[in-house]
Design an enzyme around this catalytic site. Structure first.
Site, short mmCIF file in Angstrom:
data_model
loop_
_atom_site.label_atom_id
_atom_site.label_comp_id
_atom_site.label_asym_id
_atom_site.label_seq_id
_atom_site.Cartn_x
_atom_site.Cartn_y
_atom_site.Cartn_z
CG ASP A 35 -45.40 84.02 56.99
OD1 ASP A 35 -44.29 84.57 56.90
OD2 ASP A 35 -45.57 82.79 56.90
CE LYS A 57 -39.41 84.31 54.18
NZ LYS A 57 -40.22 83.50 55.05
CG MET A 168 -45.22 80.90 46.06
SD MET A 168 -43.76 80.40 46.97
CE MET A 168 -44.00 78.64 47.08
N1 SAH Z 1 -48.39 77.49 53.19
C1 SAH Z 1 -49.26 78.20 52.27
C2 SAH Z 1 -48.59 78.45 50.94
C3 SAH Z 1 -47.38 79.36 51.02
S1 SAH Z 1 -46.74 79.76 49.44
C4 SAH Z 1 -50.57 77.43 52.11
O1 SAH Z 1 -50.68 76.27 52.53
O2 SAH Z 1 -51.52 78.02 51.60
C5 SAH Z 1 -47.56 81.27 49.09
C6 SAH Z 1 -48.52 81.08 47.93
O3 SAH Z 1 -49.78 80.60 48.42
C7 SAH Z 1 -48.88 82.35 47.19
O4 SAH Z 1 -47.90 82.70 46.24
C8 SAH Z 1 -50.17 81.95 46.53
O5 SAH Z 1 -49.91 81.12 45.41
C9 SAH Z 1 -50.81 81.08 47.59
N2 SAH Z 1 -51.79 81.80 48.43
C10 SAH Z 1 -51.81 81.88 49.78
N3 SAH Z 1 -52.89 82.54 50.23
C11 SAH Z 1 -53.60 82.89 49.13
C12 SAH Z 1 -54.83 83.58 48.91
N4 SAH Z 1 -55.58 84.04 49.93
N5 SAH Z 1 -55.25 83.75 47.63
C13 SAH Z 1 -54.53 83.29 46.60
N6 SAH Z 1 -53.36 82.64 46.75
C14 SAH Z 1 -52.90 82.43 47.98
#
Ligand code: SAH
Length: 250
Positions: A35, A57, A168
């Protein structure tokens, strides 16, 4: 012989926030489907002959549609491969992991899920924000920022004991703020926006609901970011703010 799909949570980015189980599966995988978020600097760690496929994405862009990702997982497993589908954070938190599991099961492909450190908890933590805190926040509402703001999210935003964590949500900040203020949420509710949590260029913007649009625009907030609304987002909840900055990233 049919292979297997492992849906693996990769955590928020650093390799040492992978679980040991995730690591073991990654280093022995025949195929790794990656990803955009989560650990991306894995090349040197994988088997030299591993097939690495990036289906990452960007917000608003979907280079590889979900049904093609599903088909890819099924295809490689049918060819007898051990497939790791690496997802940012946890596979079952807004990661469409459920859809990938369902697609594998429908195709008769064995699949298992390895949990990951979700950004919903770990990114606020990286900025020194506990999503619950005794006497301050007794519940957490995790939501994504796409689409209309639901009644349950407005109720969470209004409740002083609830922390609302928005994933997001960067492009939705003006809409979320407008809906919340219209629904009677106090303009002085603390807000923290944590960009690139657990990365060296992590940045935290502290503001309030009433000033969030202005401050997000002024500081040029960008994805990926986690937005935290609630009293736990106050800058000085745990320590004076100057003591929190700098020591939260490796
Ligand atoms: N499955 C993932 C979330 C996927 S949706 C989880 O459990 O973390 C993707 C969103 O995750 C991004 O738009 C942001 O809001 C958040 N995100 C993921 N990694 C991040 C990071 N290192 N710093 C800030 N936001 C993050």
């Amino acid at each position: 012989m049919t292979g297997r799909v492992h849906l693996v949570g990769g955590g928020p980015g650093p390799l040492d926030l992978l679980t040991v189980r995730a690591w073991r599966l990654l280093v022995s995988a025949d195929v790794v489907v990656m990803d955009r978020l989560g650990p991306t600097d894995l090349r040197g760690e994988l088997r030299p002959d591993a097939e690495v496929i990036d289906v990452g994405k960007l917000p608003g862009h979907h280079p590889v549609p979900q049904d093609e990702i599903n088909a890819l997982l099924v295809d490689r497993a049918r060819a007898g491969k051990q497939v790791v589908r690496l997802k940012g954070g946890d596979p079952f938190v807004f990661g469409r992991g459920g859809e990938e599991v369902a697609a594998c099961l429908a195709a008769g492909i064995p699949v298992d899920v390895v949990p990951g450190v979700t950004s919903a908890v770990a990114v606020p933590q990286a900025a020194g924000i506990p999503v619950t805190h005794r006497g301050v926040a007794t519940a957490v509402h995790i939501v994504h920022g796409q689409g209309p703001v639901s009644a349950s999210t407005l109720a969470a935003l209004r409740d002083p004991e609830v922390t609302t964590v928005i994933l997001m949500g960067v492009s939705a900040i003006p809409r979320i703020v407008a809906d919340a203020l219209r629904a009677g949420v106090a303009a002085d509710r603390p807000v923290a926006i944590v960009e690139r949590g657990h990365h060296l260029d992590q940045r935290t913007t502290r503001t309030t609901l009433g000033s969030a649009v202005l401050d997000a625009g002024r500081t040029g907030i960008r994805n990926p970011a986690v937005i935290v609304v609630g009293d736990v987002a106050r800058a000085e909840l745990l320590l004076p703010a100057h003591e929190m900055t700098g020591d939260t990233v490796r």
